[in-house]
Write a protein that holds these residues in place. Structure first.
Motif, PDB file in Angstrom:
ATOM      1  N   SER A   1       0.803  -1.217   0.000  1.00 48.21           N
ATOM      2  CA  SER A   1       0.000   0.000   0.000  1.00 48.21           C
ATOM      3  C   SER A   1       0.841   1.274   0.000  1.00 48.21           C
ATOM      4  O   SER A   1       0.297   2.376  -0.034  1.00 48.21           O
ATOM      5  CB  SER A   1      -0.946   0.024   1.210  1.00 48.21           C
ATOM      6  OG  SER A   1      -0.219  -0.130   2.416  1.00 48.21           O
ATOM      7  N   MET A   2       2.178   1.128   0.037  1.00 48.71           N
ATOM      8  CA  MET A   2       3.055   2.306   0.035  1.00 48.71           C
ATOM      9  C   MET A   2       3.541   2.620  -1.375  1.00 48.71           C
ATOM     10  O   MET A   2       3.576   1.746  -2.245  1.00 48.71           O
ATOM     11  CB  MET A   2       4.250   2.088   0.962  1.00 48.71           C
ATOM     12  CG  MET A   2       3.929   2.316   2.426  1.00 48.71           C
ATOM     13  SD  MET A   2       5.418   2.300   3.451  1.00 48.71           S
ATOM     14  CE  MET A   2       6.303   3.749   2.815  1.00 48.71           C
ATOM     15  N   PRO A   3       3.908   3.873  -1.626  1.00 49.48           N
ATOM     16  CA  PRO A   3       4.383   4.259  -2.956  1.00 49.48           C
ATOM     17  C   PRO A   3       5.659   3.529  -3.344  1.00 49.48           C
ATOM     18  O   PRO A   3       6.439   3.101  -2.486  1.00 49.48           O
ATOM     19  CB  PRO A   3       4.648   5.770  -2.812  1.00 49.48           C
ATOM     20  CG  PRO A   3       3.883   6.198  -1.612  1.00 49.48           C
ATOM     21  CD  PRO A   3       3.850   5.011  -0.697  1.00 49.48           C
ATOM     22  N   LEU A   4       5.882   3.402  -4.638  1.00 52.56           N
ATOM     23  CA  LEU A   4       7.126   2.851  -5.148  1.00 52.56           C
ATOM     24  C   LEU A   4       8.277   3.802  -4.837  1.00 52.56           C
ATOM     25  O   LEU A   4       8.120   5.015  -4.845  1.00 52.56           O
ATOM     26  CB  LEU A   4       7.027   2.642  -6.661  1.00 52.56           C
ATOM     27  CG  LEU A   4       6.106   1.503  -7.127  1.00 52.56           C
ATOM     28  CD1 LEU A   4       5.815   1.637  -8.613  1.00 52.56           C
ATOM     29  CD2 LEU A   4       6.753   0.156  -6.821  1.00 52.56           C
ATOM     30  N   MET A   5       9.435   3.206  -4.550  1.00 49.84           N
ATOM     31  CA  MET A   5      10.632   3.988  -4.244  1.00 49.84           C
ATOM     32  C   MET A   5      11.789   3.507  -5.104  1.00 49.84           C
ATOM     33  O   MET A   5      11.926   2.310  -5.364  1.00 49.84           O
ATOM     34  CB  MET A   5      11.015   3.834  -2.770  1.00 49.84           C
ATOM     35  CG  MET A   5       9.996   4.368  -1.788  1.00 49.84           C
ATOM     36  SD  MET A   5      10.565   4.103  -0.078  1.00 49.84           S
ATOM     37  CE  MET A   5       9.368   5.065   0.839  1.00 49.84           C
ATOM     38  N   ASP A   6      12.630   4.448  -5.505  1.00 40.47           N
ATOM     39  CA  ASP A   6      13.841   4.138  -6.251  1.00 40.47           C
ATOM     40  C   ASP A   6      15.005   4.041  -5.258  1.00 40.47           C
ATOM     41  O   ASP A   6      15.351   5.031  -4.611  1.00 40.47           O
ATOM     42  CB  ASP A   6      14.108   5.245  -7.274  1.00 40.47           C
ATOM     43  CG  ASP A   6      15.333   4.962  -8.137  1.00 40.47           C
ATOM     44  OD1 ASP A   6      16.071   3.993  -7.844  1.00 40.47           O
ATOM     45  OD2 ASP A   6      15.556   5.709  -9.106  1.00 40.47           O
ATOM     46  N   PRO A   7      15.626   2.861  -5.106  1.00 43.09           N
ATOM     47  CA  PRO A   7      16.741   2.723  -4.151  1.00 43.09           C
ATOM     48  C   PRO A   7      17.877   3.715  -4.394  1.00 43.09           C
ATOM     49  O   PRO A   7      18.583   4.096  -3.461  1.00 43.09           O
ATOM     50  CB  PRO A   7      17.206   1.276  -4.364  1.00 43.09           C
ATOM     51  CG  PRO A   7      15.992   0.568  -4.877  1.00 43.09           C
ATOM     52  CD  PRO A   7      15.280   1.579  -5.730  1.00 43.09           C
ATOM     53  N   ASN A   8      18.041   4.144  -5.642  1.00 39.91           N
ATOM     54  CA  ASN A   8      19.093   5.117  -5.940  1.00 39.91           C
ATOM     55  C   ASN A   8      18.767   6.494  -5.364  1.00 39.91           C
ATOM     56  O   ASN A   8      19.642   7.358  -5.297  1.00 39.91           O
ATOM     57  CB  ASN A   8      19.299   5.223  -7.452  1.00 39.91           C
ATOM     58  CG  ASN A   8      19.864   3.949  -8.050  1.00 39.91           C
ATOM     59  OD1 ASN A   8      20.956   3.518  -7.689  1.00 39.91           O
ATOM     60  ND2 ASN A   8      19.120   3.331  -8.952  1.00 39.91           N
ATOM     61  N   ASN A   9      17.502   6.679  -4.961  1.00 40.57           N
ATOM     62  CA  ASN A   9      17.089   7.940  -4.353  1.00 40.57           C
ATOM     63  C   ASN A   9      16.833   7.816  -2.854  1.00 40.57           C
ATOM     64  O   ASN A   9      16.244   8.725  -2.253  1.00 40.57           O
ATOM     65  CB  ASN A   9      15.832   8.488  -5.040  1.00 40.57           C
ATOM     66  CG  ASN A   9      16.132   9.050  -6.415  1.00 40.57           C
ATOM     67  OD1 ASN A   9      17.268   9.405  -6.718  1.00 40.57           O
ATOM     68  ND2 ASN A   9      15.124   9.128  -7.266  1.00 40.57           N
ATOM     69  N   PHE A  10      17.236   6.682  -2.249  1.00 34.34           N
ATOM     70  CA  PHE A  10      17.165   6.601  -0.792  1.00 34.34           C
ATOM     71  C   PHE A  10      18.014   7.744  -0.218  1.00 34.34           C
ATOM     72  O   PHE A  10      19.035   8.128  -0.799  1.00 34.34           O
ATOM     73  CB  PHE A  10      17.690   5.261  -0.287  1.00 34.34           C
ATOM     74  CG  PHE A  10      16.736   4.115  -0.481  1.00 34.34           C
ATOM     75  CD1 PHE A  10      15.374   4.328  -0.662  1.00 34.34           C
ATOM     76  CD2 PHE A  10      17.200   2.804  -0.470  1.00 34.34           C
ATOM     77  CE1 PHE A  10      14.495   3.268  -0.826  1.00 34.34           C
ATOM     78  CE2 PHE A  10      16.325   1.730  -0.636  1.00 34.34           C
ATOM     79  CZ  PHE A  10      14.969   1.967  -0.822  1.00 34.34           C
ATOM     80  N   LEU A  11      17.612   8.233   0.923  1.00 34.85           N
ATOM     81  CA  LEU A  11      18.203   9.452   1.472  1.00 34.85           C
ATOM     82  C   LEU A  11      19.726   9.419   1.473  1.00 34.85           C
ATOM     83  O   LEU A  11      20.377  10.381   1.078  1.00 34.85           O
ATOM     84  CB  LEU A  11      17.671   9.684   2.891  1.00 34.85           C
ATOM     85  CG  LEU A  11      18.098  10.962   3.590  1.00 34.85           C
ATOM     86  CD1 LEU A  11      16.980  11.483   4.469  1.00 34.85           C
ATOM     87  CD2 LEU A  11      19.348  10.756   4.437  1.00 34.85           C
ATOM     88  N   TRP A  12      20.307   8.325   1.912  1.00 36.44           N
ATOM     89  CA  TRP A  12      21.759   8.259   2.049  1.00 36.44           C
ATOM     90  C   TRP A  12      22.463   8.029   0.715  1.00 36.44           C
ATOM     91  O   TRP A  12      23.687   8.152   0.628  1.00 36.44           O
ATOM     92  CB  TRP A  12      22.142   7.137   3.008  1.00 36.44           C
ATOM     93  CG  TRP A  12      21.749   5.776   2.498  1.00 36.44           C
ATOM     94  CD1 TRP A  12      22.480   4.970   1.674  1.00 36.44           C
ATOM     95  CD2 TRP A  12      20.530   5.070   2.742  1.00 36.44           C
ATOM     96  NE1 TRP A  12      21.795   3.811   1.396  1.00 36.44           N
ATOM     97  CE2 TRP A  12      20.591   3.851   2.045  1.00 36.44           C
ATOM     98  CE3 TRP A  12      19.392   5.364   3.492  1.00 36.44           C
ATOM     99  CZ2 TRP A  12      19.548   2.915   2.075  1.00 36.44           C
ATOM    100  CZ3 TRP A  12      18.351   4.435   3.526  1.00 36.44           C
ATOM    101  CH2 TRP A  12      18.441   3.226   2.830  1.00 36.44           C
ATOM    102  N   ALA A  13      21.710   7.715  -0.337  1.00 37.14           N
ATOM    103  CA  ALA A  13      22.323   7.374  -1.624  1.00 37.14           C
ATOM    104  C   ALA A  13      22.446   8.566  -2.560  1.00 37.14           C
ATOM    105  O   ALA A  13      23.039   8.442  -3.637  1.00 37.14           O
ATOM    106  CB  ALA A  13      21.512   6.262  -2.308  1.00 37.14           C
TER     107      ALA A  13
END
Length: 463
Positions: A174-186
């Motif tokens: 139920s959560m939005p899709l996320m791009d791992p390359n845009n994780f905060l630390w990345a």
């Protein structure tokens, strides 16, 4: 009667100081005594920007600690700042608390720490003080931090935080899709800086969030229902800027140029493009000129915050004859009273870096967004705005990495002609501002949290 005394400590960046300062204002209005701990550098910037906070003087005090950097060091070097700060500040925070406890009958009973200052958990444990964590970003971004082990187990990232898969992921269905390359630390800086943020900020933040008695968030159930369902320990108490009953904010690092409000008074309703990119965004000269010329080409009135340092170490240079050509149609200021600007009827849209503070301010005022994220959590906030809430459109870079004047002009026209986005923004505004009214979810969560601070009773999420 003694007051319950708490310590609040933000990460030393404007987008962190402002919401925690708003939280402090809420706490003092409920009778809590607050000691607010900034770094010495941040403290000086606040005082230099004519800092005022309308809290009773006996319930609010500002103190400061060194961050470990030299006076001439660049605080925009987030990696260096983080390492030196996290090495020095724990000892300094202990000293402050011990000093308060020796001199004051109202001893510190709780530390409320920014979730990006996770090292505080070790101070709280050592001193036997209760800990609560404050999330100044979207709850979803903290949810990623709390899901680190699952992300490693599922090989989304490796044990050092580097993305292993070039595909979108979800923390829950139920959560939005996320791009791992845009994780905060990345996406904070170069690879070395990203690694420092992962090692010092993210992993410590995960430990603090797990150890904290409670997590309070500058968000609402209406904005992020899936996150608060997935992590019921998180309590939405926002939008904090709407809880104070005024449009004046505290915690800015620069002096606000209020002449822009008089200029806005002279503009027709819903015509002005408001352009502001927060305290970190940097443009090179080519991008700066493209934006300037795009705003000229729109033929619309615009208010543009050209922050000191927006061009890095170089001074920004407007295109030849630009200021004369735009005349009174364009108003450029070094810093604006943003909450009052977004609340002004002449503002039609907000061209923003999508920092969470700015996002909450725009949402709370029903203003559609032109999204131009720069780093960290801003990319995910754009996903919320454009794909989930549908209250804005994104600006895209060309093959050279530039957002061209043609792209900007086109998206401005697209946004201002879209009645559905405008309606969505107004509907969302109604929902989030209603949440902080007496008896509604964010207000109830705030009251229950304050009750817990005062007497230690357990509390639950209000739906």
């Amino acid at each position: 009667m003694k007051n319950i005394h708490v310590v609040l400590i933000p990460y030393p960046a404007q987008g962190h100081v402002i919401p925690l300062m708003e939280a402090a204002r809420c706490f003092t209005s409920h009778g809590l005594k607050v000691t607010f701990v900034n770094t010495e550098f941040t403290h000086k910037r606040l005082m230099g920007a004519c800092f005022e906070i309308d809290c009773p003087s006996d319930l609010m005090q500002m103190v400061s600690v060194p961050d470990g950097m030299e006076p001439c060091d660049d605080r925009n070097d987030i990696g260096k700042l983080t390492k030196t700060m996290f090495q020095l500040m724990p000892t300094k925070l202990e000293e402050i608390i011990n000093d308060i406890n020796k001199k004051n009958d109202e001893k510190i009973t709780c530390i409320i720490a920014d979730c990006y200052m996770g090292w505080v958990v070790r101070v709280a444990r050592k001193m036997g003080i209760r800990l609560a964590v404050f999330c100044p970003s979207s709850a979803a971004v903290l949810a990623v931090t709390m899901s680190i082990q699952n992300l490693i187990d599922n090989e989304v990232i490796n044990c050092t935080g580097i993305p292993s898969k070039n595909q979108m992921v979800q923390l829950s269905t139920s959560m939005p899709l996320m791009d791992p390359n845009n994780f905060l630390w990345a996406c904070v800086g170069d690879s070395a800086t990203n690694q420092i943020i992962f090692d010092f900020v993210i992993l410590d933040g995960k430990e603090a969030a797990e150890a904290a008695d409670h997590i309070i968030c500058n968000s609402t159930m209406e904005l992020e229902p899936a996150v608060f369902t997935l992590f019921p320990k998180m309590l939405p108490i926002g939008p904090l800027l709407a809880t104070n009953g005024t449009t004046r904010q505290v915690g800015h690092f620069w002096n606000e140029d209020s002449t822009c409000l008089t200029w806005l008074d002279q503009q027709p309703v819903s015509t002005v493009i408001y352009v502001a990119f927060g305290s970190f965004t940097i443009f090179d000269q080519i991008q700066f000129e493209e934006l300037a010329l795009a705003l000229e080409d729109t033929k619309k009135p615009f208010l543009w915050v050209v922050r000191p340092g927006i061009s890095g170490s170089m001074d920004h240079v407007y295109p030849s004859g630009y200021v004369e050509r735009v005349g009174n149609r364009g108003k450029m200021v070094s810093w604006a009273p943003q909450q009052e600007v977004l609340n002004h009827p002449s503002v039609a849209c907000f061209m923003s870096h999508c920092g969470w503070n700015s996002t909450m301010e725009g949402v709370s005022n029903g203003v559609p967004f032109l999204c131009w994220p720069y780093f960290a959590d801003q990319f995910f906030n754009r996903t919320y705005i454009c794909d989930i809430w549908k209250t804005g459109v994104g600006l895209n870079k060309d093959e050279t990495g530039i957002v061209t004047r043609r792209e900007i002009k086109s998206k401005v026209e697209q946004l201002l002609s879209n009645a559905i986005i405008r309606k969505n923004a107004l509907n969302l505004q109604e929902k989030v501002t209603d949440s902080v009214r007496e008896g509604n979810p964010s207000n109830k969560n705030l009251n229950k949290f304050v009750d817990w601070v005062k007497d230690g009773n357990d509390l639950c999420l209000c739906e």
